[in-house]
Design an enzyme around this catalytic site. Structure first.
Site, PDB file in Angstrom:
ATOM      1  N   ASP A 105       1.085  -1.227   0.124  1.00 10.73           N
ATOM      2  CA  ASP A 105      -0.063  -0.162  -0.022  1.00 10.73           C
ATOM      3  C   ASP A 105       0.678   1.438  -0.079  1.00 10.73           C
ATOM      4  O   ASP A 105       0.344   2.318  -0.545  1.00 10.73           O
ATOM      5  CB  ASP A 105      -0.925   0.167   1.241  1.00 10.73           C
ATOM      6  CG  ASP A 105      -0.283  -0.064   2.300  1.00 10.73           C
ATOM      7  OD1 ASP A 105       0.744  -0.471   2.442  1.00 10.73           O
ATOM      8  OD2 ASP A 105      -1.097   0.315   3.555  1.00 10.73           O
ATOM      9  N   ASP A 152       1.342 -11.082   3.164  1.00  8.08           N
ATOM     10  CA  ASP A 152       0.638 -11.140   4.182  1.00  8.08           C
ATOM     11  C   ASP A 152      -0.878 -11.289   3.910  1.00  8.08           C
ATOM     12  O   ASP A 152      -1.843 -11.504   4.664  1.00  8.08           O
ATOM     13  CB  ASP A 152       0.745  -9.807   4.874  1.00  8.08           C
ATOM     14  CG  ASP A 152       2.291  -9.622   5.384  1.00  8.08           C
ATOM     15  OD1 ASP A 152       2.777 -10.556   5.510  1.00  8.08           O
ATOM     16  OD2 ASP A 152       2.355  -8.456   5.856  1.00  8.08           O
ATOM     17  N   HIS A 284      12.152 -14.903   7.461  1.00 15.08           N
ATOM     18  CA  HIS A 284      12.225 -14.705   6.271  1.00 15.08           C
ATOM     19  C   HIS A 284      12.179 -15.762   5.286  1.00 15.08           C
ATOM     20  O   HIS A 284      12.206 -15.729   4.020  1.00 15.08           O
ATOM     21  CB  HIS A 284      13.246 -13.693   5.865  1.00 15.08           C
ATOM     22  CG  HIS A 284      13.297 -12.239   6.365  1.00 15.08           C
ATOM     23  ND1 HIS A 284      13.058 -11.852   7.540  1.00 15.08           N
ATOM     24  CD2 HIS A 284      12.792 -11.283   5.393  1.00 15.08           C
ATOM     25  CE1 HIS A 284      12.874 -10.493   7.505  1.00 15.08           C
ATOM     26  NE2 HIS A 284      12.782 -10.045   6.459  1.00 15.08           N
TER      27      HIS A 284
HETATM   28  P1  ADP Z   1       4.939  -1.368   0.707  1.00 17.76           P
HETATM   29  O1  ADP Z   1       4.833  -0.820  -0.548  1.00 17.76           O
HETATM   30  O2  ADP Z   1       5.427  -2.593   0.996  1.00 17.76           O
HETATM   31  O3  ADP Z   1       3.980  -0.816   1.787  1.00 17.76           O
HETATM   32  P2  ADP Z   1       6.481   1.164   1.737  1.00 17.76           P
HETATM   33  O4  ADP Z   1       5.424   1.519   2.729  1.00 17.76           O
HETATM   34  O5  ADP Z   1       7.802   0.893   2.667  1.00 17.76           O
HETATM   35  O6  ADP Z   1       6.408  -0.587   1.377  1.00 17.76           O
HETATM   36  O7  ADP Z   1       6.697   1.910   0.689  1.00 17.76           O
HETATM   37  C1  ADP Z   1       7.653   1.623  -0.159  1.00 17.76           C
HETATM   38  C2  ADP Z   1       8.244   2.861  -0.929  1.00 17.76           C
HETATM   39  O8  ADP Z   1       7.147   3.647  -1.448  1.00 17.76           O
HETATM   40  C3  ADP Z   1       8.828   3.850   0.079  1.00 17.76           C
HETATM   41  O9  ADP Z   1       9.951   3.784   0.330  1.00 17.76           O
HETATM   42  C4  ADP Z   1       8.540   5.212  -0.763  1.00 17.76           C
HETATM   43  O10 ADP Z   1       9.700   5.322  -1.556  1.00 17.76           O
HETATM   44  C5  ADP Z   1       7.446   5.219  -1.484  1.00 17.76           C
HETATM   45  N1  ADP Z   1       6.287   5.753  -0.606  1.00 17.76           N
HETATM   46  C6  ADP Z   1       5.436   5.107   0.279  1.00 17.76           C
HETATM   47  N2  ADP Z   1       4.748   5.972   0.956  1.00 17.76           N
HETATM   48  C7  ADP Z   1       4.761   7.138   0.135  1.00 17.76           C
HETATM   49  C8  ADP Z   1       4.080   8.425   0.036  1.00 17.76           C
HETATM   50  N3  ADP Z   1       3.182   8.598   1.021  1.00 17.76           N
HETATM   51  N4  ADP Z   1       4.431   9.320  -0.544  1.00 17.76           N
HETATM   52  C9  ADP Z   1       5.724   9.080  -1.576  1.00 17.76           C
HETATM   53  N5  ADP Z   1       6.320   7.817  -1.733  1.00 17.76           N
HETATM   54  C10 ADP Z   1       5.747   6.773  -0.809  1.00 17.76           C
END
Ligand code: ADP
Length: 363
Positions: A105, A152, A284
């Site tokens: 997300d 998940d 992991h």
């Molecule tokens: P996931 O996609 O598994 O939920 P993360 O929450 O770590 O993992 O998000 C992955 C990457 O997406 C972050 O490192 C960032 O580069 C980008 N990202 C996440 N949220 C935002 C946001 N609100 N605005 C801009 N980029 C974001």
């Protein structure tokens, strides 16, 4: 042909390669230029060798591999507008206005924000003399299709996320292996599985491995869970069972919202029942190994559907997420699904567990 880029972002999961492969091949089949962006948003911001054109054979022999061959990363730069401006420049320079983002997300939220800002970012790049007026006009719209890669199964809108099924295979292989040694020594095993705020892996693992007890975050254990647990384990032993298996989700809690850790459970069993009790934290391993047939098919179908969605998009089309709904690949509004997913997390944080389960819906 249109320029499409595919990248994987956030935590990896099995089946991402199948999705990457399908995007590349469907894109090429439909006459597009398809690019890999390596290392997620970091590669998009850094450009250069991180954004490379893919060809038919660059995705050969990857469908059976776990993880993601194009790399994944968390990227601070993309959270800043300046980083997103660099990313926009790198895409425009290559004629890329279509993105397939494979991630969780967070990654999808970043993609949506990027689309909202796109026109403004291009205006600034034009003003800075970085792009030409022709480029500004030609690349006016950014199109986005998202795929959810996560073991998940914690995303609203899709029955299954890419990687969940393979993770379950890892868990039940491990549990089956443990059962045989537990039997020999009449032991009790506590298996900790992943899933943050989502107990899906723990629940299905418990069902499919005939576990005696399971702790999941959505159904917090009663405060007197130690009594209930001991009673149940004793019942099983009294009818001749030689071992006990307890599955605990990493986010398991009690009714007060206090975490229930594998160590807490072990102490209860040892102190009260004096059983030889061991803990296995799978960690992991669950994210590793080869993808299952289901995840290979899921990744392939979703990747192909993402390209179809991008090909059919016009300037009024909002970003979509490709979901599985009753074995059909469907396109849902990306931000609605992200919002719903975040609402579930909020309800969990507020200890409104029933609401969380309702909001999560089918998945
Ligand atoms: P996931 O996609 O598994 O939920 P993360 O929450 O770590 O993992 O998000 C992955 C990457 O997406 C972050 O490192 C960032 O580069 C980008 N990202 C996440 N949220 C935002 C946001 N609100 N605005 C801009 N980029 C974001």
């Amino acid at each position: 042909g249109k320029g499409i880029a595919v990248f994987t972002s956030g935590g990896d999961s099995q089946g991402m390669n199948a999705a990457v492969r399908a995007v590349v091949r469907m894109g090429i089949y439909l006459g597009c230029k398809v690019y890999f962006i390596r290392e997620g948003y970091q590669g998009m911001v850094d450009g250069g060798e991180y954004i490379i054109e893919a060809n038919w054979s660059s995705v050969s022999s990857i469908i059976h591999k776990g993880g993601t061959i194009i790399g994944s990363a968390r990227c601070k730069d993309f959270r800043e507008r300046e980083g997103r401006k660099k990313a926009a420049y790198n895409l425009v320079e290559r004629g890329i206005t279509n993105l397939v983002v494979i991630g969780g997300d967070g990654s999808l939220t970043g993609a949506d924000l990027f689309k909202q800002e796109w026109a403004d970012l291009l205006d600034e790049l034009l003003k800075d003399g970085k792009i030409t007026p022709e480029q500004r006009k030609k690349y006016n719209h950014l199109f986005i299709a998202g795929l959810v890669g996560s073991i998940d199964n914690d995303f609203c809108g899709t029955d299954m996320t890419i990687g969940t099924d393979s993770a379950l295979h890892r868990i039940i292989e491990a549990t089956d292996a443990i059962v045989s040694t537990a039997y020999s020594h009449q032991r009790t095993f506590i298996m900790e599985v992943m899933g943050r705020h989502c107990g899906y892996l723990a629940l299905v693992a418990a069902l499919t491995s005939e576990a005696d007890y399971v702790f999941i975050p959505e159904d917090p254990a009663a405060i007197d869970w130690p009594d209930k647990l001991c009673k149940k384990l004793m019942q099983e032993r009294n009818v001749g069972q030689r071992l006990n298996i307890i599955i605990v989700a990493e986010g398991a809690i009690d009714r007060n919202g206090h975490p229930i850790m594998a160590e807490d459970i072990k102490k209860v069993v040892v102190d009260n029942l004096h059983q030889d009790t061991r803990i296995t934290v799978l960690g992991h391993v669950q994210r590793g190994g080869n993808p299952s047939a289901f995840d290979r098919v899921l990744g392939s179908r979703m990747g192909a559907e993402a390209v179809m969605a991008l090909m059919e998009a016009d300037e009024n089309t909002e970003p979509c997420v490709i979901s599985l709904d009753g074995n059909q690949a469907v396109r849902l509004p990306l931000m609605e699904c992200v919002k719903q997913t975040k609402a579930v997390a909020q309800a969990m944080a507020d200890k409104e567990w029933e609401k969380a389960v309702q909001l999560r819906g089918k998945s």
